[in-house]
Write a protein that holds these residues in place. Structure first.
Motif, short mmCIF file in Angstrom:
data_model
loop_
_atom_site.label_atom_id
_atom_site.label_comp_id
_atom_site.label_asym_id
_atom_site.label_seq_id
_atom_site.Cartn_x
_atom_site.Cartn_y
_atom_site.Cartn_z
N ALA A 1 -40.83 37.55 8.09
CA ALA A 1 -40.10 38.19 7.00
C ALA A 1 -40.29 39.69 7.09
O ALA A 1 -41.29 40.18 7.63
CB ALA A 1 -40.58 37.68 5.64
N LEU A 2 -39.30 40.42 6.60
CA LEU A 2 -39.39 41.87 6.53
C LEU A 2 -38.89 42.31 5.15
O LEU A 2 -37.81 41.90 4.72
CB LEU A 2 -38.57 42.53 7.64
CG LEU A 2 -38.64 44.05 7.73
CD1 LEU A 2 -38.55 44.51 9.18
CD2 LEU A 2 -37.54 44.73 6.90
N PHE A 3 -39.70 43.13 4.47
CA PHE A 3 -39.34 43.68 3.17
C PHE A 3 -39.35 45.20 3.27
O PHE A 3 -40.24 45.78 3.91
CB PHE A 3 -40.32 43.21 2.10
CG PHE A 3 -40.11 41.80 1.64
CD1 PHE A 3 -39.55 41.52 0.41
CD2 PHE A 3 -40.44 40.73 2.47
CE1 PHE A 3 -39.33 40.22 -0.01
CE2 PHE A 3 -40.24 39.42 2.07
CZ PHE A 3 -39.67 39.16 0.82
N SER A 4 -38.37 45.84 2.63
CA SER A 4 -38.18 47.28 2.82
C SER A 4 -37.74 47.96 1.54
O SER A 4 -37.03 47.39 0.71
CB SER A 4 -37.13 47.51 3.92
OG SER A 4 -36.77 48.87 4.02
N ARG A 5 -38.18 49.21 1.37
CA ARG A 5 -37.65 50.05 0.29
C ARG A 5 -36.26 50.59 0.65
O ARG A 5 -35.53 51.05 -0.23
CB ARG A 5 -38.57 51.24 0.04
CG ARG A 5 -39.97 50.91 -0.46
CD ARG A 5 -40.71 52.21 -0.72
NE ARG A 5 -42.13 52.00 -0.93
CZ ARG A 5 -42.69 51.78 -2.12
NH1 ARG A 5 -41.92 51.72 -3.19
NH2 ARG A 5 -43.99 51.61 -2.23
N TYR A 6 -35.95 50.56 1.96
CA TYR A 6 -34.71 51.15 2.43
C TYR A 6 -33.74 50.05 2.84
O TYR A 6 -34.13 48.97 3.28
CB TYR A 6 -34.99 52.07 3.62
CG TYR A 6 -35.91 53.22 3.26
CD1 TYR A 6 -35.41 54.35 2.62
CD2 TYR A 6 -37.27 53.18 3.56
CE1 TYR A 6 -36.24 55.41 2.28
CE2 TYR A 6 -38.11 54.24 3.22
CZ TYR A 6 -37.59 55.35 2.58
OH TYR A 6 -38.41 56.40 2.23
N PRO A 7 -32.43 50.32 2.73
CA PRO A 7 -31.42 49.29 3.03
C PRO A 7 -31.49 48.81 4.48
O PRO A 7 -31.76 49.57 5.40
CB PRO A 7 -30.09 50.01 2.76
CG PRO A 7 -30.44 51.14 1.85
CD PRO A 7 -31.83 51.56 2.22
N ILE A 8 -31.25 47.51 4.66
CA ILE A 8 -31.17 46.89 5.98
C ILE A 8 -29.69 46.78 6.35
O ILE A 8 -28.91 46.11 5.68
CB ILE A 8 -31.84 45.51 5.98
CG1 ILE A 8 -33.34 45.66 5.65
CG2 ILE A 8 -31.65 44.81 7.32
CD1 ILE A 8 -34.06 44.34 5.46
N LYS A 9 -29.30 47.44 7.44
CA LYS A 9 -27.90 47.49 7.85
C LYS A 9 -27.51 46.30 8.72
O LYS A 9 -26.38 45.82 8.68
CB LYS A 9 -27.63 48.79 8.61
CG LYS A 9 -27.88 50.05 7.79
CD LYS A 9 -27.93 51.30 8.66
CE LYS A 9 -26.62 51.52 9.40
NZ LYS A 9 -26.66 52.79 10.19
N ASP A 10 -28.44 45.84 9.55
CA ASP A 10 -28.14 44.74 10.47
C ASP A 10 -29.46 44.07 10.82
O ASP A 10 -30.54 44.66 10.69
CB ASP A 10 -27.45 45.27 11.72
CG ASP A 10 -26.73 44.18 12.51
OD1 ASP A 10 -26.69 43.02 12.03
OD2 ASP A 10 -26.21 44.48 13.61
#
Length: 375
Positions: free
Chosen positions: A191-200
């Motif tokens: 899994a990956l969680f981010s404060r920034y948008p994931i584009k692809d």
């Protein structure tokens, strides 16, 4: 009696030489695919123990004040490349703690938005804990460090603490990618969680393996960064070790020999699987059109072919901004560094550490870095 001491002296010299030769062979492990050698990958696996044995032998010869001390010293110095991947000056700074303040106060200040903090953590299905306590505690800790992107390996989801509950616990990171296993396969989930948008994003699977990788293109303040999250072939050392211990208790030499051979064959097969996975990841990293971060649980030491292949032309974050002695696996006497964060030249390392927290059999790895202006 004099003849006995002389014999012991010569045997000591012989054993010192043999130990040094084995240890020096460890310097060539990273350049040798496991398909090409049965022995070298095992030497790479036990290299930390071999180096400690050489240190003990060097102390022995110093005490005896004999010139043979140069043999273990040569063996140790010959593995300086490996040592530089687990030791960084100042040596006595704790690698479990940040060297710099991890409170990101500059994020909202104009002109100072190029800092980013990434964490990777094999959470071991949150230690098979079903109330969500571990997940919530991990989230709070990472929030306190100002982590921007959080990569998980063995991201366990269960009925009692399901995916909706995980989203709530990890709401500090509103963008996420939790790939589902392809039909008919059972993967150790990433899994990956981010404060920034994931584009692809894309899931990467491997033949005859429950392990996998993924990559995500993340929009970091108008710049695209490609991040790889990896969990490479597991060693199965713990399960096979228990089987061997069971046979040892049975005190049956034939069964002990069979268990030992099975363990060795299993380890070597996994060496080869990890090497093939590393080759594939290296190809994908090389083809990346964006500044690149690579992290995860490689199940391989810095002496290994897998480490060198995945790293390629990237920088090891620990070597660019780490400190002290680095290990990430909590068992085996804290001798194993198997979790990493690598980065391309567009990033400048600021701090790299591995907090000693007990929510898993691994420690997390956290890296704070600055994106160069030309990213």
């Amino acid at each position: 009696m004099k003849a006995f001491y002389r014999l012991f002296y010569y045997i000591s010299i012989l054993l010192t030489v043999i130990l040094a030769i084995l240890t020096l062979a460890g310097a060539f492990v990273e350049d040798t695919p496991p398909d090409s050698s049965m022995l070298l990958p095992f030497i790479g696996l036990i290299l930390p123990v071999l180096l400690l044995m050489n240190l003990a032998v060097a102390i022995y010869w110093i005490i005896r004040w004999r010139c043979w001390v140069f043999i273990p010293i040569i063996a140790i110095v010959g593995n300086w490349t490996f040592l530089s991947r687990i030791l960084q000056f100042p040596l006595f700074d704790s690698a479990a703690k940040p060297r710099t303040s991890m409170i990101i106060e500059k994020r909202n200040q104009a002109g100072n938005n190029l800092e980013i903090t990434v964490a990777t953590y094999n959470v071991n299905s949150f230690n098979q804990e079903y109330t969500g306590y571990s997940c919530k505690q991990i989230a709070e800790y990472m929030k306190s460090l100002g982590v921007d992107i959080f990569c998980f390996q063995e991201f366990g989801i269960n009925k009692e603490f399901g995916v909706d509950s995980l989203y709530v616990a990890l709401s500090e990171w509103p963008y996420h990618y939790i790939p589902s296993s392809p039909e008919g396969e059972s993967l150790l989930q990433l899994a990956l969680f981010s404060r920034y948008p994931i584009k692809d994003q894309q899931l990467i699977t491997y033949p005859e393996s429950n392990n996998c990788s993924l990559w995500c293109d993340i929009d970091f303040n108008g710049h695209t960064v490609r991040l790889f999250n990896n969990h490479l072939q597991t060693t199965d050392v713990s399960s096979n070790k228990h089987k061997l211990e069971k046979e040892l208790k049975a005190d049956n030499s034939a069964r002990i020999e069979l268990a030992a051979i099975t363990l060795a064959d299993g380890l070597h097969n996994n060496f080869k699987k990890r090497a093939a996975q590393a080759n594939k990841i290296n190809q994908l990293i090389t083809a990346s059109p964006y500044p690149t971060l690579v992290c995860g649980d490689f199940n391989s030491l810095p002496s290994s072919y897998t480490y060198r292949t995945v790293k390629g032309n990237l920088n090891d974050g620990f070597q660019t901004c780490g400190h002290g002695y680095m290990y990430t696996f909590r068992h085996f006497k804290h001798l194993l560094r198997i979790d990493y964060i690598f980065h391309s030249q567009e990033f400048e390392g600021m701090d790299y550490f591995s907090p000693d927290i007990n929510y898993s059999d691994h420690n997390p790895v956290v890296m704070r870095m600055k994106c160069r202006a030309n990213i």
